[in-house]
Scaffold this active site. Structure first.
Site, short mmCIF file in Angstrom:
data_model
loop_
_atom_site.label_atom_id
_atom_site.label_comp_id
_atom_site.label_asym_id
_atom_site.label_seq_id
_atom_site.Cartn_x
_atom_site.Cartn_y
_atom_site.Cartn_z
N THR A 91 1.15 -1.16 0.11
CA THR A 91 0.23 -0.47 -0.20
C THR A 91 1.12 1.33 0.09
O THR A 91 0.87 2.32 -0.87
CB THR A 91 -1.04 -0.11 1.20
OG1 THR A 91 -2.15 -1.01 1.16
CG2 THR A 91 -2.10 1.19 1.00
N ASN A 170 -5.36 -8.96 -7.39
CA ASN A 170 -5.23 -10.28 -6.44
C ASN A 170 -7.05 -11.09 -6.15
O ASN A 170 -6.86 -11.59 -4.90
CB ASN A 170 -5.54 -8.80 -5.17
CG ASN A 170 -6.28 -7.89 -5.30
OD1 ASN A 170 -5.64 -7.42 -6.64
ND2 ASN A 170 -7.48 -6.98 -4.60
N ALA A 219 6.02 -8.83 1.93
CA ALA A 219 6.25 -9.44 2.65
C ALA A 219 5.08 -10.77 3.06
O ALA A 219 5.20 -11.66 2.98
CB ALA A 219 6.92 -9.06 3.54
N HIS A 220 4.12 -9.43 3.16
CA HIS A 220 2.92 -10.78 3.99
C HIS A 220 2.05 -12.13 2.78
O HIS A 220 1.30 -13.02 3.06
CB HIS A 220 1.79 -10.17 4.97
CG HIS A 220 1.17 -9.47 4.32
ND1 HIS A 220 -0.37 -9.63 4.32
CD2 HIS A 220 1.37 -8.21 3.72
CE1 HIS A 220 -0.85 -8.62 4.00
NE2 HIS A 220 -0.10 -7.32 2.99
N CYS A 346 -18.50 -6.00 2.69
CA CYS A 346 -19.88 -5.86 2.93
C CYS A 346 -19.05 -3.63 3.74
O CYS A 346 -18.18 -3.67 4.21
CB CYS A 346 -19.92 -6.47 4.67
SG CYS A 346 -20.57 -8.28 5.04
C1 LIG Z 1 -2.04 -6.81 -0.13
C2 LIG Z 1 -2.06 -6.08 -2.08
C3 LIG Z 1 -1.63 -4.79 -1.53
C4 LIG Z 1 -1.35 -4.58 0.12
O1 LIG Z 1 -0.65 -4.73 0.85
P1 LIG Z 1 -0.25 -4.21 2.04
O2 LIG Z 1 0.98 -4.75 1.87
O3 LIG Z 1 -1.09 -5.44 2.86
O4 LIG Z 1 -0.27 -3.06 2.56
C5 LIG Z 1 -1.29 -4.27 -2.74
N1 LIG Z 1 -1.88 -4.23 -3.73
C6 LIG Z 1 -2.23 -6.29 -4.02
C7 LIG Z 1 -2.14 -6.09 -5.45
C8 LIG Z 1 -1.80 -6.69 -2.57
O5 LIG Z 1 -2.84 -7.97 -3.32
#
Ligand SMILES: *Cc1c(COP(=O)(O)O)cnc(C)c1O
Length: 422
Positions: A91, A170, A219-220, A346
């Site tokens: 983000t 995503n 990373a997550h 929601c």
């Molecule tokens: C999860 C995601 C984000 C946001 O990433 P964060 O590290 O949670 O801020 C942005 N773009 C895409 C395509 C994502 O899948």
């Protein structure tokens, strides 16, 4: 653990805890234990500030960051580790890329091109820039979710400063024609940013060969910790500069001030190492085979299922299906031992269909009944078979209760029905 499961566990002991399956790996992933292990020393004995230049604690931390930066740079084939700027996640990387380029190149032009199917981090940042006097062209994705290259080429003007198109979506997992987009950007002398949060570790990402100028990742989404990500900012051919968004101590060569999160950066690098290994060690093939098993298991047993987005240009771990003639909420409730996402969001007041599916022309009814399955490293084939069974049973049960489904079975064409009763 939800309060509901806690009560069960407390009253009946851990063995009675009901089964939970996690298949929402586009939202986040669990930390790999190997990542946690790599991080641990940097919370305690190696706790130094990487910016402390005059003692060993600082040097130790800085060395770990330098090593991590080099490995992360290498994973996306960046030419130089200095092209990696650590952020709090994708983000922030998206914000830095869009606002940073917009502000830096304001003299050159005020036009940005992107797509309505981007992650909110890009969509809302682009909307913000619109409110600040920038002009944004929103391309229309096809019904398969893909960008139309001719439309993109035609949208570029001499005021265009940035094209931002995500690597992989995503929600629907659709992979955009990144090389072709980069070629158009290069041809027209425009910068190209791509949000690759879902792509890194799932498909090969090579910023040099693919011609990407700015790349966001996190990373997550790859079994690393939450709260750390990076923006790749190219330094040569062309040298890309972004206007500072976070002022302060001048960390990250001035691109992003703030004390570096050393344990998270070390974990990020470990996660990237493992994710890149997955591309060649058979793990991605295993995940793709599970996804295909899920797809065929469901669609061979249930009629009136619609796969959303191109199947050909798609992440190996994504499946997004709409189940006609069931109610989305009931479907989710019916399979609530399986963690997935739905195409309904929601909001405080209402149930909004997914803006991504909407932009692709999917009707509200089908958008509301869509389910996103995100497979990952810790899923098993046995779990996939369980999910197929639960989904098929639940959809069949809900359809049996549906008057619409009954009418369709009787051969009535619902599109010709007069619902007004007049
Ligand atoms: C999860 C995601 C984000 C946001 O990433 P964060 O590290 O949670 O801020 C942005 N773009 C895409 C395509 C994502 O899948």
């Amino acid at each position: 653990m939800t309060p509901e499961t806690r009560t069960e566990a407390e009253s009946a002991g851990p063995r009675a805890r009901r089964r939970r399956i996690y298949m929402d790996n586009h939202a986040t992933t669990p930390c790999d234990p190997r990542v946690v292990e790599a991080m641990l020393p940097f919370f305690t004995e190696k706790f130094g500030n990487a910016a402390s230049r005059n003692h060993e604690f600082g040097w130790e931390a800085e060395e770990a960051v330098t090593d991590a930066r080099a490995r992360i740079a290498q994973a996306i084939h960046a030419a130089d580790p200095r092209e990696i700027v650590f952020t709090s996640g994708a983000t922030e990387s998206d914000n830095l890329a869009l606002k940073g380029v917009a502000e830096m190149f304001r003299e050159k032009g005020n036009h940005i091109i992107t797509v309505p199917t981007e992650h909110k981090a890009v969509v809302d940042t682009a909307r913000y820039l619109e409110s600040r006097g920038f002009e944004v062209t929103w391309l229309s994705p096809g019904s398969d979710g893909l960008v139309d290259l001719d439309e993109l080429r035609a949208a570029v003007t001499d005021r265009t400063i940035l094209i931002s198109v995500m690597f992989a979506n995503n929600e629907i997992g659709v992979i955009q024609p990144i090389r072709e987009i980069a070629e158009i950007a290069a041809e027209k002398g425009v910068l190209f940013h791509s949000d690759a949060a879902q792509a890194v570790g799932k498909v090969p990402v090579d910023v040099q060969e693919m011609g990407i100028h700015l790349l966001s990742f996190s990373a997550h989404k790859i079994y690393g910790p939450k709260g750390i990500g990076a923006l790749y900012i190219r330094r040569r051919q062309p040298r890309v500069r972004v206007a500072i968004q976070m002022h302060g101590g001048g960390h990250e060569r001035g691109n992003r001030s703030g004390t570096l999160a050393v344990p998270l950066i070390v974990g990020f690098a470990k996660a990237v190492d493992l994710a890149v290994d997955d591309l060649t060690n058979g793990e991605i093939d295993r995940i793709r085979a599970m996804r295909d098993r899920l797809l065929h298991g469901i669609t061979s047993r249930l009629p009136e299922c619609h796969v959303n987005g191109s199947l050909e240009h798609r992440l190996p771990n994504n499946l997004n299906i709409s189940f006609a003639y069931v109610e989305g909420e009931s479907l989710l409730m019916g399979i609530n031992d399986i963690a997935v996402s739905s195409g309904s969001a929601c909001t405080s007041a209402s149930l909004e269909p997914s803006y991504v599916l909407k932009a692709m022309g999917v009707g509200d009814d089908l958008a509301h009944t869509s389910i996103r399955f995100g497979l990952g490293r810790f899923n098993t084939e046995e779990e996939v078979d369980y999910v197929i069974e639960r989904v098929v049973q639940t959809v069949n049960r809900l359809r049996e209760l549906s008057p619409l489904w009954e009418m369709v079975q009787e051969g009535i064409d619902l599109s010709k029905m007069d619902w007004t009763g007049d």
